[in-house]
Design a protein around this motif. Structure first.
Motif, PDB file in Angstrom:
ATOM      1  N   ASP A   1     -25.622   6.411  17.847  1.00 12.09           N
ATOM      2  CA  ASP A   1     -24.596   5.698  18.612  1.00 12.09           C
ATOM      3  C   ASP A   1     -24.568   4.227  18.201  1.00 12.09           C
ATOM      4  OD1 ASP A   1     -26.214   4.245  21.267  1.00 12.09           O
ATOM      5  OD2 ASP A   1     -27.257   5.719  20.053  1.00 12.09           O
ATOM      6  N   GLY A   2     -23.391   3.635  18.278  1.00 13.79           N
ATOM      7  CA  GLY A   2     -23.227   2.241  17.863  1.00 13.79           C
ATOM      8  C   GLY A   2     -22.914   2.091  16.392  1.00 13.79           C
TER       9      GLY A   2
ATOM     10  N   GLU B   1     -25.268   8.690  25.559  1.00 19.73           N
ATOM     11  CA  GLU B   1     -25.986   9.635  26.410  1.00 19.73           C
ATOM     12  C   GLU B   1     -26.373  10.903  25.650  1.00 19.73           C
ATOM     13  OE1 GLU B   1     -21.581   9.674  27.847  1.00 19.73           O
ATOM     14  OE2 GLU B   1     -23.040   8.233  27.045  1.00 19.73           O
ATOM     15  N   ALA B   2     -25.603  11.268  24.624  1.00 16.93           N
ATOM     16  CA  ALA B   2     -25.957  12.429  23.818  1.00 16.93           C
ATOM     17  C   ALA B   2     -27.208  12.142  22.981  1.00 16.93           C
ATOM     18  CB  ALA B   2     -24.795  12.817  22.911  1.00 16.93           C
ATOM     19  N   VAL B   3     -27.303  10.912  22.456  1.00 19.64           N
ATOM     20  CA  VAL B   3     -28.510  10.505  21.730  1.00 19.64           C
ATOM     21  C   VAL B   3     -29.716  10.514  22.674  1.00 19.64           C
ATOM     22  CG1 VAL B   3     -29.627   8.606  20.500  1.00 19.64           C
ATOM     23  CG2 VAL B   3     -27.229   9.154  20.038  1.00 19.64           C
ATOM     24  N   GLU B   4     -29.526  10.008  23.869  1.00 16.03           N
ATOM     25  CA  GLU B   4     -30.627   9.960  24.837  1.00 16.03           C
ATOM     26  C   GLU B   4     -31.077  11.366  25.226  1.00 16.03           C
ATOM     27  OE1 GLU B   4     -28.830   7.616  27.877  1.00 16.03           O
ATOM     28  OE2 GLU B   4     -29.408   5.689  26.949  1.00 16.03           O
ATOM     29  N   ASP B   5     -30.132  12.297  25.336  1.00 12.43           N
ATOM     30  CA  ASP B   5     -30.488  13.664  25.694  1.00 12.43           C
ATOM     31  C   ASP B   5     -31.264  14.348  24.572  1.00 12.43           C
ATOM     32  OD1 ASP B   5     -29.349  13.393  28.155  1.00 12.43           O
ATOM     33  OD2 ASP B   5     -27.547  14.555  27.706  1.00 12.43           O
ATOM     34  N   PHE B   6     -30.873  14.089  23.325  1.00 15.73           N
ATOM     35  CA  PHE B   6     -31.620  14.654  22.198  1.00 15.73           C
ATOM     36  C   PHE B   6     -33.020  14.042  22.145  1.00 15.73           C
ATOM     37  CE2 PHE B   6     -32.574  14.829  17.506  1.00 15.73           C
ATOM     38  CZ  PHE B   6     -32.749  16.200  17.454  1.00 15.73           C
TER      39      PHE B   6
ATOM     40  N   GLU C   1     -17.475  17.426  22.021  1.00 17.68           N
ATOM     41  CA  GLU C   1     -17.468  16.729  23.303  1.00 17.68           C
ATOM     42  C   GLU C   1     -18.581  15.694  23.405  1.00 17.68           C
ATOM     43  OE1 GLU C   1     -19.322  20.872  24.195  1.00 17.68           O
ATOM     44  OE2 GLU C   1     -17.999  19.927  22.708  1.00 17.68           O
ATOM     45  N   ASP C   2     -19.542  15.725  22.482  1.00 16.65           N
ATOM     46  CA  ASP C   2     -20.614  14.732  22.483  1.00 16.65           C
ATOM     47  C   ASP C   2     -20.222  13.451  21.742  1.00 16.65           C
ATOM     48  OD1 ASP C   2     -22.238  16.385  23.924  1.00 16.65           O
ATOM     49  OD2 ASP C   2     -23.344  17.164  22.207  1.00 16.65           O
ATOM     50  N   PHE C   3     -18.968  13.379  21.296  1.00 19.03           N
ATOM     51  CA  PHE C   3     -18.488  12.218  20.552  1.00 19.03           C
ATOM     52  C   PHE C   3     -17.369  11.519  21.308  1.00 19.03           C
ATOM     53  CE2 PHE C   3     -20.543  14.864  17.458  1.00 19.03           C
ATOM     54  CZ  PHE C   3     -21.103  13.996  16.534  1.00 19.03           C
ATOM     55  N   GLN C   4     -17.167  10.250  20.958  1.00 21.15           N
ATOM     56  CA  GLN C   4     -16.021   9.496  21.461  1.00 21.15           C
ATOM     57  C   GLN C   4     -15.185   9.056  20.263  1.00 21.15           C
ATOM     58  OE1 GLN C   4     -18.036   6.583  23.772  1.00 21.15           O
ATOM     59  NE2 GLN C   4     -18.741   5.368  22.030  1.00 21.15           N
ATOM     60  N   TYR C   5     -13.897   8.870  20.522  1.00 22.75           N
ATOM     61  CA  TYR C   5     -12.967   8.663  19.418  1.00 22.75           C
ATOM     62  C   TYR C   5     -12.066   7.464  19.681  1.00 22.75           C
ATOM     63  CZ  TYR C   5     -14.456  13.502  19.050  1.00 22.75           C
ATOM     64  OH  TYR C   5     -15.228  14.644  18.990  1.00 22.75           O
ATOM     65  N   GLU C   6     -11.685   6.811  18.604  1.00 24.34           N
ATOM     66  CA  GLU C   6     -10.706   5.727  18.666  1.00 24.34           C
ATOM     67  C   GLU C   6      -9.479   6.133  17.860  1.00 24.34           C
ATOM     68  OE1 GLU C   6     -12.248   1.264  18.772  1.00 24.34           O
ATOM     69  OE2 GLU C   6     -13.190   2.410  17.163  1.00 24.34           O
ATOM     70  N   LEU C   7      -8.301   5.872  18.443  1.00 26.08           N
ATOM     71  CA  LEU C   7      -7.065   6.065  17.702  1.00 26.08           C
ATOM     72  C   LEU C   7      -6.765   4.815  16.881  1.00 26.08           C
ATOM     73  CD1 LEU C   7      -4.931   7.672  20.549  1.00 26.08           C
ATOM     74  CD2 LEU C   7      -5.962   8.852  18.595  1.00 26.08           C
ATOM     75  N   PRO C   8      -5.951   4.948  15.848  1.00 22.41           N
ATOM     76  CA  PRO C   8      -5.583   3.763  15.065  1.00 22.41           C
ATOM     77  C   PRO C   8      -4.910   2.714  15.941  1.00 22.41           C
ATOM     78  CG  PRO C   8      -4.918   5.779  13.938  1.00 22.41           C
ATOM     79  CD  PRO C   8      -5.348   6.180  15.309  1.00 22.41           C
ATOM     80  N   ASP C   9      -5.044   1.481  15.544  1.00 22.90           N
ATOM     81  CA  ASP C   9      -4.420   0.386  16.289  1.00 22.90           C
ATOM     82  C   ASP C   9      -2.915   0.641  16.432  1.00 22.90           C
ATOM     83  OD1 ASP C   9      -6.874  -0.779  16.405  1.00 22.90           O
ATOM     84  OD2 ASP C   9      -6.493  -2.268  14.845  1.00 22.90           O
TER      85      ASP C   9
END
Length: 609
Positions: free
Chosen positions: A453-454, A504-509, A560-568
């Motif tokens: 993450d990050g 939180e997915a990293v923390e769970d792993f 579902e363990d990921f978050q996504y950004e759309l293009p500007d």
């Protein structure tokens, strides 16, 4: 009371939704940069163009040749420590391995044949070292700085002497730096890529020849090490260490030198030869062999595709049956311990006292296990001394022990391993200016060993917790590459700016890791690179489970363990649907009934009566 009708929002020109000017399968170009041309980079060079449409792949490697650790390591006796037929790509079989445990040059030759077959040199740039990687949040791209050797025909300089810093100036003579960008950054550098000198006082003062097994150069590069070490017959050699490199180099040098002193600080299990059914079959032909050498008749028989597939399948199935022995106090662990103890006692019969200093109290596989063909026999040779007394310092003429004894030596070989901290040797800067070096202190944390993450749009193979204590590492690397390809394709298909695992997915792993390893022998007290070279502490190198467990875990990504950004400028998540048609319809080209093709049909089985 009547409901209040909210004021209707009338879209303005600025926020009005517009269809994309592309078809749903008109994939935008995507650029993937891979760091490392070992097994991971080679597999990536094959699979990424196969799996990802409209992709540009570049593979940077700091070395002068492909192969990663199999290029860097050239020490005498270098060999694979699992059966060679299990140390090859699932899709690229080799039927003419020379021996059960193949020598290093043969493995590198195999890798070169794969590179040549799939024409991967069009992607690979050798003697190109990535020195900086920065994630640019506005663009969603990785900005890379690469140092390139100007005269690619010349050999790069050897590693600096111990206690000497490597030059890093942007204007370093013979090099130039340039910038590159990537939509996806993939690192396949492995844990055995950054060797280091041991922390022993006086190492720099030694006036004889000093080597590290991972940088073993003995003069003319056109010579084999056997030729180059021909004049060592009257030399006294000191080998520091008892890891796999030392276990291989001691028997390789023993017949060729006047004397070897093996300085051993710790203990290790030396296993019996691989004991699967196929190995037993081979041992019947040569009962005394610890490393069975395949005959021409064997190789001829392997040309029978059906026989070879069965041989390889049974061998790998046997290898994948070892995992229960890694569980604390399991029956398999107890049986292995008894068998290896008896094996070591038998091999050390000429110098039985060595067993008192070499056979461990910790469980089998707490440290990396190796069969070590010939090592115990070499320790019993007249010209080999096993020295368990700790080293105090290195002098100009040899090694001084803590009891005051001095061993005069002509050559010192440090078989002391690598930097196992998983701290990359160049800054990797993620969101908010945080480096992976900062994030992975005091220890690394990842999601399923493939991302952190990050650090959006960055994936890895052979990163922290990627190793396997049993089974074939290569099938895991293949699955990690496939996982990254799936992520890249999702990012491309859905026209995402970034894909990033949730914290939180990293923390769970992480929590899973912490609860898994206490049940295993890896948590026992033993100095191991599995624990960053420490006797106790967090296991950072191994997958929390079996090899087959890892393969299954990576089979279907949990998006579902990921978050996504759309293009500007894009607010509607359905932007990727484009203009409502496929490319073949829009252009009236290509196949417009592709779902009926044989390679697309999924015919269900008909139930038997």
């Amino acid at each position: 009371m009547p409901c209040e009708v909210p004021e209707q929002h009338i879209p303005t020109v600025d926020d009005e939704f517009r269809l994309g000017d592309f078809s749903i399968d008109e994939y935008k170009p995507i650029k993937v940069v891979c760091i490392g041309a070992g097994f991971s980079g080679i597999i990536a060079g094959i699979r990424f163009p196969q799996r990802i449409p409209n992709v540009q792949v570049t593979i940077y490697d700091k070395n002068a040749g492909i192969g990663g650790t199999w290029f860097s390591n050239k020490y005498p006796g270098l060999a694979c420590d699992i059966p060679a037929h299990c140390y090859q790509l699932t899709f690229e079989p080799k039927t003419d391995w020379s021996a059960f445990y193949a020598p290093g040059p043969e493995i590198r030759s195999y890798l070169q044949s794969v590179v040549d077959k799939y024409k991967l040199m069009r992607y690979i740039k050798l003697q190109h070292r990535v020195v900086h990687a920065l994630y640019d949040e506005p663009s969603g791209k990785w900005h890379l700085r690469i140092r390139r050797r100007l005269n690619l025909d010349a050999q790069p300089p050897s590693a600096p002497p111990p206690n000497t810093a490597s030059p890093s100036s942007d204007t370093e003579e013979g090099y130039e730096e340039f910038e590159d960008t990537a939509d996806i950054l993939f690192t396949g550098v492995g844990s055995l890529s950054r060797w280091k000198w041991p922390e022993i006082d006086g190492l720099k003062a030694f006036e004889g020849k000093l080597f590290h097994t991972a940088d073993f150069e003995v003069g003319d590069g056109n010579k084999t090490w056997q030729e180059a070490t021909h004049n060592w017959r009257d030399k006294r050699i000191g080998v520091i260490g008892v890891g796999s490199s030392a276990i291989q180099i001691v028997p390789a040098l023993q017949p060729r030198v006047q004397k070897i002193v093996n300085f051993v600080r710790g203990r290790t299990w030396i296993s019996t030869p691989f004991s699967g059914a196929k190995m037993a079959e081979l041992m019947e032909r040569d009962p005394e062999a610890e490393n069975y050498v395949f005959t021409e008749a064997d190789k001829e028989r392997f040309k029978d595709t059906t026989y070879y597939k069965q041989f390889r399948h049974e061998l790998e199935s046997d290898l994948n049956s070892v995992h229960p022995s890694t569980i604390k106090d399991s029956s398999a662990q107890r049986a292995g311990r008894a068998a290896f103890h008896a094996h070591m006692i038998k091999k050390l019969v000429k110098k039985p006292w060595i067993a008192d200093f070499l056979i461990p109290e910790f469980g089998v596989a707490c440290r990396r296990l190796t069969a070590g063909p010939g090592y115990l026999e070499a320790l019993c040779a007249d010209n080999v001394d096993f020295q368990p007394t700790h080293i105090n310092r290195i002098t100009s003429t040899g090694i001084e022990l803590v009891d005051g004894t001095h061993e005069p030596l002509d050559i010192i070989i440090c078989a002391t391993g690598y930097d196992y901290s998983f701290q990359l040797d160049f800054p990797v800067v993620g969101r908010n200016g945080v480096t992976i070096q900062e994030k992975w202190s005091p220890h690394p944390s990842t999601y399923l060993a493939v991302c952190a993450d990050g650090f959006p749009n960055w994936f890895m193979s052979l990163g922290p917790n990627s190793g396997v204590g049993s089974g074939s590492l290569l099938v895991l690397i293949e699955r990690q590459v496939e996982y990254v390809a799936a992520a890249a394709r999702k990012m491309q298909r859905e026209r995402l700016k970034s894909i990033e695992v949730k914290k939180e997915a990293v923390e769970d792993f992480d929590e899973y890791l912490e609860h898994y390893f206490p049940n295993t022998v890896y948590s026992e007290k033993c100095r191991s690179w599995y624990k960053m070279g420490k006797e106790e502490g967090r296991v950072v190198a191994l997958w929390p489970g079996s090899c087959l467990h890892a393969v299954r875990a990576l089979e279907y990504p949990r998006w579902e363990d990921f978050q996504y950004e759309l293009p500007d400028g894009i607010k509607n998540r359905m932007h990727w649907l484009g203009d409502g048609q496929t490319y073949n319809e829009k252009t009236m080209t290509g196949d417009r009934a592709w779902y009926l093709n044989d390679d697309q049909l999924d015919m269900p089985p008909v139930p038997a009566e």
